[in-house]
Write a protein that holds these residues in place. Structure first.
Motif, PDB file in Angstrom:
ATOM      1  N   PHE A 112       0.938  -1.400   0.049  1.00 18.46           N
ATOM      2  CA  PHE A 112       0.152   0.128   0.059  1.00 18.46           C
ATOM      3  C   PHE A 112       0.870   1.239   0.022  1.00 18.46           C
ATOM      4  O   PHE A 112       2.018   1.017   0.341  1.00 18.46           O
ATOM      5  N   THR A 113       0.299   2.357  -0.399  1.00 17.59           N
ATOM      6  CA  THR A 113       1.149   3.736  -0.513  1.00 17.59           C
ATOM      7  C   THR A 113       0.327   4.782   0.105  1.00 17.59           C
ATOM      8  O   THR A 113      -0.951   4.759   0.171  1.00 17.59           O
ATOM      9  N   ILE A 114       1.218   5.660   0.688  1.00 22.01           N
ATOM     10  CA  ILE A 114       0.578   7.006   1.116  1.00 22.01           C
ATOM     11  C   ILE A 114       1.352   7.974   0.381  1.00 22.01           C
ATOM     12  O   ILE A 114       2.504   7.831   0.167  1.00 22.01           O
ATOM     13  N   LYS A 115       0.778   9.129  -0.035  1.00 20.26           N
ATOM     14  CA  LYS A 115       1.482  10.009  -0.651  1.00 20.26           C
ATOM     15  C   LYS A 115       0.923  11.568  -0.036  1.00 20.26           C
ATOM     16  O   LYS A 115      -0.480  11.677   0.231  1.00 20.26           O
ATOM     17  N   ARG A 116       1.811  12.508  -0.033  1.00 22.97           N
ATOM     18  CA  ARG A 116       1.301  13.854   0.147  1.00 22.97           C
ATOM     19  C   ARG A 116       2.044  14.714  -0.918  1.00 22.97           C
ATOM     20  O   ARG A 116       3.457  14.680  -1.429  1.00 22.97           O
ATOM     21  N   ARG A 117       1.218  15.587  -1.413  1.00 26.40           N
ATOM     22  CA  ARG A 117       1.598  16.382  -2.535  1.00 26.40           C
ATOM     23  C   ARG A 117       0.945  17.990  -2.060  1.00 26.40           C
ATOM     24  O   ARG A 117      -0.134  18.156  -1.727  1.00 26.40           O
ATOM     25  N   ILE A 118       1.811  18.641  -2.519  1.00 27.87           N
ATOM     26  CA  ILE A 118       1.669  20.056  -2.483  1.00 27.87           C
ATOM     27  C   ILE A 118       1.836  20.731  -3.650  1.00 27.87           C
ATOM     28  O   ILE A 118       2.765  20.506  -4.530  1.00 27.87           O
ATOM     29  N   LYS A 119       1.141  22.007  -4.012  1.00 30.29           N
ATOM     30  CA  LYS A 119       1.722  22.908  -5.160  1.00 30.29           C
ATOM     31  C   LYS A 119       1.199  24.376  -4.987  1.00 30.29           C
ATOM     32  O   LYS A 119       0.234  24.470  -3.985  1.00 30.29           O
ATOM     33  N   LYS A 120       1.769  25.215  -5.487  1.00 27.91           N
ATOM     34  CA  LYS A 120       1.296  26.587  -5.373  1.00 27.91           C
ATOM     35  C   LYS A 120       0.238  26.964  -6.439  1.00 27.91           C
ATOM     36  O   LYS A 120       0.574  26.526  -7.543  1.00 27.91           O
ATOM     37  N   TYR A 175      -4.086   7.635  -0.689  1.00 32.26           N
ATOM     38  CA  TYR A 175      -4.075   6.179  -0.283  1.00 32.26           C
ATOM     39  C   TYR A 175      -4.136   5.402  -1.306  1.00 32.26           C
ATOM     40  O   TYR A 175      -5.098   5.400  -1.916  1.00 32.26           O
ATOM     41  N   ASN A 176      -3.011   4.476  -2.049  1.00 34.46           N
ATOM     42  CA  ASN A 176      -3.272   3.751  -2.955  1.00 34.46           C
ATOM     43  C   ASN A 176      -3.788   4.586  -3.989  1.00 34.46           C
ATOM     44  O   ASN A 176      -4.462   4.180  -4.992  1.00 34.46           O
ATOM     45  N   GLU A 177      -3.042   5.872  -4.355  1.00 32.39           N
ATOM     46  CA  GLU A 177      -3.340   6.651  -5.342  1.00 32.39           C
ATOM     47  C   GLU A 177      -4.790   7.159  -5.430  1.00 32.39           C
ATOM     48  O   GLU A 177      -5.229   7.675  -6.482  1.00 32.39           O
ATOM     49  N   ASN A 178      -5.848   6.886  -4.443  1.00 33.31           N
ATOM     50  CA  ASN A 178      -6.993   7.380  -4.309  1.00 33.31           C
ATOM     51  C   ASN A 178      -6.947   8.768  -3.373  1.00 33.31           C
ATOM     52  O   ASN A 178      -6.296   8.423  -1.998  1.00 33.31           O
ATOM     53  N   ARG A 179      -7.511   9.829  -3.800  1.00 33.61           N
ATOM     54  CA  ARG A 179      -7.514  11.008  -2.926  1.00 33.61           C
ATOM     55  C   ARG A 179      -8.316  10.520  -1.558  1.00 33.61           C
ATOM     56  O   ARG A 179      -9.095  10.047  -1.514  1.00 33.61           O
ATOM     57  N   ILE A 180      -7.545  11.235  -0.184  1.00 32.75           N
ATOM     58  CA  ILE A 180      -8.167  10.855   0.823  1.00 32.75           C
ATOM     59  C   ILE A 180      -7.673  12.213   1.896  1.00 32.75           C
ATOM     60  O   ILE A 180      -6.698  12.679   1.845  1.00 32.75           O
ATOM     61  N   ASP A 181      -8.661  12.443   3.029  1.00 37.16           N
ATOM     62  CA  ASP A 181      -8.058  13.679   3.893  1.00 37.16           C
ATOM     63  C   ASP A 181      -7.248  12.930   4.986  1.00 37.16           C
ATOM     64  O   ASP A 181      -7.262  11.795   5.182  1.00 37.16           O
ATOM     65  N   TYR A 182      -6.644  13.598   5.635  1.00 38.95           N
ATOM     66  CA  TYR A 182      -5.524  13.372   6.426  1.00 38.95           C
ATOM     67  C   TYR A 182      -6.282  12.344   7.627  1.00 38.95           C
ATOM     68  O   TYR A 182      -5.856  11.127   8.132  1.00 38.95           O
ATOM     69  N   SER A 183      -7.483  12.910   8.071  1.00 34.92           N
ATOM     70  CA  SER A 183      -8.104  12.215   9.205  1.00 34.92           C
ATOM     71  C   SER A 183      -8.591  11.029   8.815  1.00 34.92           C
ATOM     72  O   SER A 183      -8.492   9.864   9.581  1.00 34.92           O
ATOM     73  N   GLU A 184      -9.239  10.839   7.623  1.00 36.36           N
ATOM     74  CA  GLU A 184      -9.558   9.444   7.229  1.00 36.36           C
ATOM     75  C   GLU A 184      -8.404   8.360   7.031  1.00 36.36           C
ATOM     76  O   GLU A 184      -8.530   7.399   7.191  1.00 36.36           O
ATOM     77  N   LEU A 185      -7.232   9.065   6.326  1.00 37.10           N
ATOM     78  CA  LEU A 185      -5.823   8.308   6.350  1.00 37.10           C
ATOM     79  C   LEU A 185      -5.550   7.636   7.523  1.00 37.10           C
ATOM     80  O   LEU A 185      -5.394   6.694   7.911  1.00 37.10           O
ATOM     81  N   ASP A 186      -5.438   8.555   8.540  1.00 33.92           N
ATOM     82  CA  ASP A 186      -5.312   8.237   9.840  1.00 33.92           C
ATOM     83  C   ASP A 186      -6.280   7.023  10.380  1.00 33.92           C
ATOM     84  O   ASP A 186      -5.691   6.089  11.230  1.00 33.92           O
ATOM     85  N   LYS A 187      -7.462   7.214  10.173  1.00 34.50           N
ATOM     86  CA  LYS A 187      -8.450   6.307  10.698  1.00 34.50           C
ATOM     87  C   LYS A 187      -8.147   4.857  10.306  1.00 34.50           C
ATOM     88  O   LYS A 187      -8.352   3.820  10.786  1.00 34.50           O
ATOM     89  N   ARG A 188      -7.996   4.919   8.757  1.00 35.49           N
ATOM     90  CA  ARG A 188      -7.679   3.659   8.019  1.00 35.49           C
ATOM     91  C   ARG A 188      -6.507   3.150   8.457  1.00 35.49           C
ATOM     92  O   ARG A 188      -6.316   1.741   8.583  1.00 35.49           O
ATOM     93  N   LEU A 189      -5.407   3.879   8.629  1.00 32.34           N
ATOM     94  CA  LEU A 189      -3.886   3.314   8.828  1.00 32.34           C
ATOM     95  C   LEU A 189      -3.358   3.290  10.242  1.00 32.34           C
ATOM     96  O   LEU A 189      -2.421   2.612  10.552  1.00 32.34           O
ATOM     97  N   ASP A 190      -4.007   4.193  11.117  1.00 25.63           N
ATOM     98  CA  ASP A 190      -3.277   4.593  12.374  1.00 25.63           C
ATOM     99  C   ASP A 190      -1.971   4.733  12.037  1.00 25.63           C
ATOM    100  O   ASP A 190      -0.909   4.199  12.488  1.00 25.63           O
ATOM    101  N   LEU A 191      -1.794   6.149  11.558  1.00 23.04           N
ATOM    102  CA  LEU A 191      -0.576   6.544  11.146  1.00 23.04           C
ATOM    103  C   LEU A 191       0.459   6.898  12.310  1.00 23.04           C
ATOM    104  O   LEU A 191       1.821   6.256  12.181  1.00 23.04           O
ATOM    105  N   ASN A 192       0.008   6.808  13.440  1.00 25.27           N
ATOM    106  CA  ASN A 192       1.088   6.902  14.748  1.00 25.27           C
ATOM    107  C   ASN A 192       1.702   5.650  14.814  1.00 25.27           C
ATOM    108  O   ASN A 192       2.960   5.493  15.035  1.00 25.27           O
ATOM    109  N   THR A 193       0.860   4.501  14.651  1.00 23.48           N
ATOM    110  CA  THR A 193       1.454   3.105  14.924  1.00 23.48           C
ATOM    111  C   THR A 193       2.137   2.715  13.806  1.00 23.48           C
ATOM    112  O   THR A 193       3.556   2.036  14.024  1.00 23.48           O
ATOM    113  N   LEU A 194       1.925   3.105  12.482  1.00 25.79           N
ATOM    114  CA  LEU A 194       2.612   2.834  11.317  1.00 25.79           C
ATOM    115  C   LEU A 194       3.778   3.727  11.387  1.00 25.79           C
ATOM    116  O   LEU A 194       5.063   2.910  11.173  1.00 25.79           O
TER     117      LEU A 194
END
Length: 181
Positions: A89-97, A109-128
């Protein structure tokens, strides 16, 4: 079998103007090189991808006299769960001006757009994030007397967690499974 960071793709982030792909082993990984080549920026990119912090202007490649700055930055982390029959699985962060010089941010998440809270809920980012250790410039704080103790600790920890460390000492790299740089 445990989840581990298999690779990172960095593009336009900090000192990485061009797209850069780096593979990691599940155990010890050494990133080696002289000062000012971007070793620590690799660790910063990993942390940035997990971070909830607002993006900053210095997250972008800043350019130089000969090279223009970029208005786009992206970091993609690919994880393996260590099981042959389950997909990575992949997680990606992208920014642009934007045209108005605002910084726009997207997460994936896996090339599908997601907001941070949903990503955290799905993967438990702190544990990862706690599934690996990141050590920056380890040779600055370890003297010759404590160096063997540190290597013993790394060899013990690698059975439990993935380790990625930045160093300028080639001796440290002899202990690693993967050398980058």
């Amino acid at each position: 079998n445990r989840t581990f960071l298999e690779s990172i793709d960095i593009h336009g982030f900090k000192c990485f103007k061009n797209k850069t792909h780096i593979n990691f082993s599940p155990e010890l990984n050494a990133i080696i090189g002289p000062n000012k080549v971007g070793k620590s920026s690799i660790l910063k990119a990993i942390k940035w991808c997990f971070s909830k912090s607002k993006p900053k202007i210095n997250d972008f490649f800043t350019g130089s006299e000969d090279i223009a700055t970029m208005d786009f930055a992206e970091v993609k982390l690919t994880f393996s769960n260590g099981k042959k029959n389950e997909a990575n699985f992949t997680i990606k962060r992208r920014i642009k001006k934007s045209r108005e010089s605002k910084i726009l941010e997207e997460r994936f998440y896996n090339e599908n757009r997601i907001d941070y809270s949903e990503l955290d809920k799905r993967l438990d980012l702190n544990t990862l994030y706690k599934s690996f250790f990141l050590f920056d410039e380890i040779d600055l704080s370890i003297d010759d007397v404590n160096y063997p103790v540190f290597i013993d600790m790394l060899n013990h920890v690698k059975n439990e967690k993935q380790c990625i460390f930045v160093t300028r000492k080639k001796e440290t790299c002899k202990e690693s499974d993967t050398m980058i740089g």
